[in-house]
Design an enzyme around this catalytic site. Sequence first.
Site, PDB file in Angstrom:
ATOM      1  CG  ASP A  43      -1.683  -1.259   1.474  1.00  0.00           C
ATOM      2  OD1 ASP A  43      -2.118  -1.849   0.484  1.00  0.00           O
ATOM      3  OD2 ASP A  43      -1.851  -1.656   2.648  1.00  0.00           O
ATOM      4  CD  GLU A 250      -9.003  -2.832  -0.803  1.00  0.00           C
ATOM      5  OE1 GLU A 250      -9.439  -2.924   0.358  1.00  0.00           O
ATOM      6  OE2 GLU A 250      -8.254  -3.696  -1.301  1.00  0.00           O
TER       7      GLU A 250
HETATM    8  O1  FUB Z   1      -3.159  -3.545   3.591  1.00  0.00           O
HETATM    9  C1  FUB Z   1      -4.449  -3.816   4.057  1.00  0.00           C
HETATM   10  C2  FUB Z   1      -5.458  -3.508   3.020  1.00  0.00           C
HETATM   11  O2  FUB Z   1      -5.218  -4.283   1.853  1.00  0.00           O
HETATM   12  C3  FUB Z   1      -5.448  -2.088   2.515  1.00  0.00           C
HETATM   13  O3  FUB Z   1      -5.985  -1.166   3.413  1.00  0.00           O
HETATM   14  C4  FUB Z   1      -6.209  -2.281   1.261  1.00  0.00           C
HETATM   15  O4  FUB Z   1      -6.169  -1.195   0.380  1.00  0.00           O
HETATM   16  C5  FUB Z   1      -5.537  -3.520   0.700  1.00  0.00           C
HETATM   17  O5  FUB Z   1      -4.346  -3.215   0.028  1.00  0.00           O
END
Ligand code: FUB
Length: 349
Positions: A43, A250
Amino acid sequence: MLYKSLLAATLVMFTPSVNAQEKGTLKKKPVSQPLVKHIYTADPSAHVFNGRIYIYPSHDVEAGVKENDNGDHFDMRDYHILSMDSIGGKITDHGVALDKNDIPWAGRQLWAPDAAYKNGTYYLYFPIKDKQDIFRIGVATAQTPTGPFKAEKEPIKGSFSIDPAVFKDTDGSYYMYFGGIWGGQLQHWNDHKYDPAAKLKNKNEQAILPRVAKLSADMKSFTEEARNIQILDETGKPFLESNNDKRFFEAAWMHKYKGKYYFSYSTGDTHYICYAIGNSPYGPFTYKGVVLNPVEGWTNHHSIVEIKEKWYIFYHDVQLSGKTHLRNVKVAELRYEADGTIQTINPYQ
Ligand code: FUB
């Protein structure tokens, strides 16, 4: 502090395990290599502060938690910030910048962070579940881009869900984009209230929308209730849940290019990084296409940043481990067409 300064030494590169290509878990040859190999990172939110490149990633660990659709196996506990002079340059791991034990309201799962700078202070924004197991977004401050960061006593009022991305507009205003469905809990937030019984949308219902809120002058609160961000198809219609190769899931990011606002995000269960363009930081945004095709591993998450008049995408895959919750950050050049559209990047040849 001692721990931090000991770790701030330039990295000795070593691989934590046999890498996925050697094990044959990566199906194709990657176009980029992991930026660091001594820890797992994901991320990546990249920024240029005082001419140096700083990466604010999640710090993946093997927590021994069974994998499920809620993402419980992403049980991260701290952040390490990485930096480098230039793309391809030597990378420094600055050690632990914030530990979940130092966040007064924290429960579990320190997920994807972002950072911003204003008037001599650096701000680290982070999602973590509170003690009631509800994701909130917190903020911590430091006098340097690498911390150590000190967390505020409470989460940002009116914040919820995951994946904060803070964008500074050319007029000096800051906006936070956020949200994530499934384990990110966005489906539980309607009219600014948490509904534990709320469900994901059915295929023919309108897809759940990401959120944006303008930050206050102190960078620690919102000036307004979070607003929905409209992402429309080229005919002006919002996406349905069945458009899961284009709808938001997301990993929001915002950047500005030639006066236009580019909102990019992951489609989650179909694994694309897509983008949509608008004329205001609040949208609406019109879907334009794919920035990054699916990477190996379930999640896809990115940031887009201009460095010395070139544009780059920072992203992750699972090249080092072959495991979806043990990721490694990477970078690749991003190119625009003359009409402002982005050339789709294939992470493998
Ligand atoms: O790293 C945890 C979660 O996985 C992140 O918040 C999301 O965007 C995904 O990458």
